[in-house]
Design a protein around this motif. Structure first.
Motif, PDB file in Angstrom:
ATOM      1  N   GLY A 178      47.606  50.441  24.679  1.00 30.99           N
ATOM      2  CA  GLY A 178      48.893  49.869  25.048  1.00 30.99           C
ATOM      3  C   GLY A 178      49.068  49.642  26.537  1.00 30.99           C
ATOM      4  N   LEU A 179      47.993  49.646  27.270  1.00 31.33           N
ATOM      5  CA  LEU A 179      48.083  49.405  28.710  1.00 31.33           C
ATOM      6  C   LEU A 179      47.942  47.916  29.000  1.00 31.33           C
ATOM      7  CD1 LEU A 179      45.771  52.295  29.975  1.00 31.33           C
ATOM      8  CD2 LEU A 179      48.262  52.301  29.756  1.00 31.33           C
ATOM      9  N   GLU A 180      48.618  47.464  30.024  1.00 25.91           N
ATOM     10  CA  GLU A 180      48.492  46.090  30.485  1.00 25.91           C
ATOM     11  C   GLU A 180      48.037  46.112  31.930  1.00 25.91           C
ATOM     12  OE1 GLU A 180      51.818  43.565  29.765  1.00 25.91           O
ATOM     13  OE2 GLU A 180      52.217  44.483  27.821  1.00 25.91           O
ATOM     14  N   PHE A 181      47.229  45.145  32.303  1.00 24.19           N
ATOM     15  CA  PHE A 181      46.653  45.103  33.642  1.00 24.19           C
ATOM     16  C   PHE A 181      47.015  43.799  34.319  1.00 24.19           C
ATOM     17  CE2 PHE A 181      44.034  47.609  30.790  1.00 24.19           C
ATOM     18  CZ  PHE A 181      44.054  48.835  31.434  1.00 24.19           C
ATOM     19  N   SER A 182      47.220  43.860  35.623  1.00 26.04           N
ATOM     20  CA  SER A 182      47.615  42.663  36.362  1.00 26.04           C
ATOM     21  C   SER A 182      46.485  41.644  36.411  1.00 26.04           C
ATOM     22  CB  SER A 182      48.052  43.030  37.778  1.00 26.04           C
ATOM     23  OG  SER A 182      47.017  43.700  38.462  1.00 26.04           O
ATOM     24  N   SER A 183      45.244  42.107  36.335  1.00 29.49           N
ATOM     25  CA  SER A 183      44.081  41.224  36.307  1.00 29.49           C
ATOM     26  C   SER A 183      43.334  41.481  35.006  1.00 29.49           C
ATOM     27  CB  SER A 183      43.177  41.522  37.511  1.00 29.49           C
ATOM     28  OG  SER A 183      41.935  40.902  37.352  1.00 29.49           O
ATOM     29  N   PRO A 184      43.011  40.446  34.248  1.00 25.72           N
ATOM     30  CA  PRO A 184      42.348  40.654  32.958  1.00 25.72           C
ATOM     31  C   PRO A 184      41.057  41.483  33.053  1.00 25.72           C
ATOM     32  CG  PRO A 184      42.966  38.360  33.204  1.00 25.72           C
ATOM     33  CD  PRO A 184      43.241  39.032  34.516  1.00 25.72           C
ATOM     34  N   MET A 185      40.302  41.329  34.107  1.00 23.06           N
ATOM     35  CA  MET A 185      39.056  42.076  34.257  1.00 23.06           C
ATOM     36  C   MET A 185      39.279  43.448  34.883  1.00 23.06           C
ATOM     37  SD  MET A 185      36.384  40.804  33.142  1.00 23.06           S
ATOM     38  CE  MET A 185      35.083  39.657  33.252  1.00 23.06           C
ATOM     39  N   MET A 186      40.440  43.656  35.486  1.00 23.24           N
ATOM     40  CA  MET A 186      40.793  44.879  36.206  1.00 23.24           C
ATOM     41  C   MET A 186      40.029  45.008  37.522  1.00 23.24           C
ATOM     42  SD  MET A 186      40.950  47.495  32.970  1.00 23.24           S
ATOM     43  CE  MET A 186      40.898  48.929  33.986  1.00 23.24           C
ATOM     44  N   SER A 187      39.177  44.092  37.805  1.00 27.68           N
ATOM     45  CA  SER A 187      38.449  44.052  39.075  1.00 27.68           C
ATOM     46  C   SER A 187      38.093  42.592  39.324  1.00 27.68           C
ATOM     47  CB  SER A 187      37.189  44.917  39.013  1.00 27.68           C
ATOM     48  OG  SER A 187      36.286  44.424  38.045  1.00 27.68           O
ATOM     49  N   GLY A 188      37.677  42.291  40.525  1.00 27.23           N
ATOM     50  CA  GLY A 188      37.378  40.904  40.860  1.00 27.23           C
ATOM     51  C   GLY A 188      36.198  40.332  40.097  1.00 27.23           C
ATOM     52  N   MET A 189      36.199  39.033  39.974  1.00 25.87           N
ATOM     53  CA  MET A 189      35.084  38.322  39.355  1.00 25.87           C
ATOM     54  C   MET A 189      33.858  38.472  40.251  1.00 25.87           C
ATOM     55  SD  MET A 189      34.120  35.730  37.027  1.00 25.87           S
ATOM     56  CE  MET A 189      35.722  35.249  36.498  1.00 25.87           C
ATOM     57  N   ARG A 190      32.724  38.714  39.651  1.00 24.63           N
ATOM     58  CA  ARG A 190      31.474  38.801  40.409  1.00 24.63           C
ATOM     59  C   ARG A 190      30.951  37.386  40.622  1.00 24.63           C
ATOM     60  NH1 ARG A 190      29.450  44.007  37.035  1.00 24.63           N
ATOM     61  NH2 ARG A 190      31.120  45.341  37.815  1.00 24.63           N
ATOM     62  N   LEU A 191      30.783  37.059  41.881  1.00 26.62           N
ATOM     63  CA  LEU A 191      30.415  35.699  42.233  1.00 26.62           C
ATOM     64  C   LEU A 191      28.909  35.549  42.397  1.00 26.62           C
ATOM     65  CD1 LEU A 191      33.296  34.980  44.745  1.00 26.62           C
ATOM     66  CD2 LEU A 191      33.174  34.389  42.320  1.00 26.62           C
TER      67      LEU A 191
ATOM     68  N   VAL B 179      34.514  27.603  41.863  1.00 25.57           N
ATOM     69  CA  VAL B 179      34.209  29.027  41.774  1.00 25.57           C
ATOM     70  C   VAL B 179      32.798  29.197  41.208  1.00 25.57           C
ATOM     71  CG1 VAL B 179      34.848  31.232  40.713  1.00 25.57           C
ATOM     72  CG2 VAL B 179      36.627  29.638  41.457  1.00 25.57           C
ATOM     73  N   LYS B 180      31.964  29.884  41.954  1.00 26.34           N
ATOM     74  CA  LYS B 180      30.588  30.155  41.511  1.00 26.34           C
ATOM     75  C   LYS B 180      30.549  31.546  40.901  1.00 26.34           C
ATOM     76  CE  LYS B 180      28.240  27.337  44.977  1.00 26.34           C
ATOM     77  NZ  LYS B 180      27.156  27.320  45.969  1.00 26.34           N
ATOM     78  N   ASP B 181      30.919  31.610  39.612  1.00 26.51           N
ATOM     79  CA  ASP B 181      30.923  32.906  38.950  1.00 26.51           C
ATOM     80  C   ASP B 181      29.529  33.212  38.400  1.00 26.51           C
ATOM     81  OD1 ASP B 181      31.333  30.840  36.982  1.00 26.51           O
ATOM     82  OD2 ASP B 181      31.711  32.437  35.546  1.00 26.51           O
ATOM     83  N   ASP B 182      29.197  34.489  38.396  1.00 25.97           N
ATOM     84  CA  ASP B 182      27.918  34.956  37.848  1.00 25.97           C
ATOM     85  C   ASP B 182      28.140  36.393  37.377  1.00 25.97           C
ATOM     86  OD1 ASP B 182      25.250  34.662  37.130  1.00 25.97           O
ATOM     87  OD2 ASP B 182      24.478  35.235  39.089  1.00 25.97           O
ATOM     88  N   ASP B 183      29.089  36.555  36.467  1.00 29.04           N
ATOM     89  CA  ASP B 183      29.565  37.864  36.044  1.00 29.04           C
ATOM     90  C   ASP B 183      29.130  38.133  34.605  1.00 29.04           C
ATOM     91  OD1 ASP B 183      31.180  40.113  35.358  1.00 29.04           O
ATOM     92  OD2 ASP B 183      32.661  39.504  36.850  1.00 29.04           O
ATOM     93  N   TRP B 184      28.302  39.156  34.399  1.00 27.09           N
ATOM     94  CA  TRP B 184      27.804  39.450  33.056  1.00 27.09           C
ATOM     95  C   TRP B 184      28.943  39.759  32.094  1.00 27.09           C
ATOM     96  CZ3 TRP B 184      28.762  43.925  30.454  1.00 27.09           C
ATOM     97  CH2 TRP B 184      29.126  45.048  31.182  1.00 27.09           C
ATOM     98  N   ARG B 185      30.078  40.217  32.604  1.00 29.75           N
ATOM     99  CA  ARG B 185      31.212  40.546  31.728  1.00 29.75           C
ATOM    100  C   ARG B 185      31.799  39.280  31.103  1.00 29.75           C
ATOM    101  NH1 ARG B 185      34.407  43.852  36.143  1.00 29.75           N
ATOM    102  NH2 ARG B 185      34.025  41.837  37.102  1.00 29.75           N
ATOM    103  N   THR B 186      31.833  38.173  31.858  1.00 29.63           N
ATOM    104  CA  THR B 186      32.315  36.924  31.266  1.00 29.63           C
ATOM    105  C   THR B 186      31.268  36.360  30.311  1.00 29.63           C
ATOM    106  OG1 THR B 186      31.557  35.606  33.149  1.00 29.63           O
ATOM    107  CG2 THR B 186      33.847  36.353  33.178  1.00 29.63           C
ATOM    108  N   SER B 187      30.005  36.678  30.562  1.00 30.53           N
ATOM    109  CA  SER B 187      28.967  36.291  29.612  1.00 30.53           C
ATOM    110  C   SER B 187      29.222  36.963  28.269  1.00 30.53           C
ATOM    111  CB  SER B 187      27.586  36.683  30.148  1.00 30.53           C
ATOM    112  OG  SER B 187      26.574  36.359  29.221  1.00 30.53           O
ATOM    113  N   LEU B 188      29.523  38.241  28.310  1.00 28.86           N
ATOM    114  CA  LEU B 188      29.806  39.003  27.094  1.00 28.86           C
ATOM    115  C   LEU B 188      31.069  38.493  26.402  1.00 28.86           C
ATOM    116  CD1 LEU B 188      29.352  41.509  25.233  1.00 28.86           C
ATOM    117  CD2 LEU B 188      30.817  42.758  26.841  1.00 28.86           C
ATOM    118  N   MET B 189      32.129  38.280  27.166  1.00 26.95           N
ATOM    119  CA  MET B 189      33.426  37.965  26.567  1.00 26.95           C
ATOM    120  C   MET B 189      33.621  36.483  26.257  1.00 26.95           C
ATOM    121  SD  MET B 189      35.998  40.690  28.390  1.00 26.95           S
ATOM    122  CE  MET B 189      35.801  40.133  30.048  1.00 26.95           C
TER     123      MET B 189
END
Length: 175
Positions: free
Chosen positions: A39-52, A75-85
């Motif tokens: 039931g927690l909500e976070f101001s940023s969906p990843m809770m940390s910055g996007m890995r570039l 934006v040059k993203d290269d974040d394994w978390r967005t790969s997963l999600m």
């Protein structure tokens, strides 16, 4: 650390949550249904910055965009978390051995990985960074950890096609 860890916590039936308020530590023991959110909500969906992206690729799609495109396309993203999600492809050049262990520990699967070439020197040239040479070991660690991954190779004519591509496909097939 981030939303991946939060999802792992949500999967647990029982957990201890530590809260610090005005310097005092309070521990709550929670029992809940497996996978029920906390039931927690976070101001940023990843809770940390996007890995570039830390690469200087020969073929960079972002660098080839016209000057007038919207800023979000730059934006040059290269974040394994967005790969997963979201299924976006990543190079793993900004992923440490410790982070690979975390991926395995969290069973973050499947991942989508841009390989381009399995020849270390050529991959370093294509991606413009010496970090690119670590890919084979990273893929082996993911395989050993039973992480599923899908690979792509952006082909640059005369650079990673032909025999190089055949070797890359054969190397990946062995995994």
């Amino acid at each position: 650390l981030d939303f991946i860890d939060y999802q792992d916590l949500c999967a647990q039936r029982a957990l201890a949550v530590e809260i610090r308020r005005s310097g005092a530590k309070h521990v709550f023991h929670i029992r809940k249904e497996e996978y029920a959110p906390l039931g927690l909500e976070f101001s940023s969906p990843m809770m940390s910055g996007m890995r570039l992206c830390c690469n200087k690729c020969l073929f960079c799609f972002v660098d080839q965009l016209p000057a007038h495109v919207r800023s979000s396309m730059r934006v040059k993203d290269d974040d394994w978390r967005t790969s997963l999600m979201m299924g976006s492809y990543v190079t793993l050049t900004n992923v440490s051995d410790r982070e690979i262990q975390r991926i395995v520990r969290r069973h973050a699967s499947p991942l989508y990985i841009s390989v381009h070439a399995t020849d270390e020197a050529l991959r370093c040239k294509i991606l413009g960074t010496p970090r690119a040479a670590r890919l084979t070991g990273q893929l082996q660690a993911l395989k050993k950890g039973r992480i599923d991954f899908h690979c792509q190779a952006v082909l640059c004519p005369g650079i990673n096609d032909g025999e190089v591509l055949e070797k890359t496909i054969a190397d990946l097939a062995r995994l």
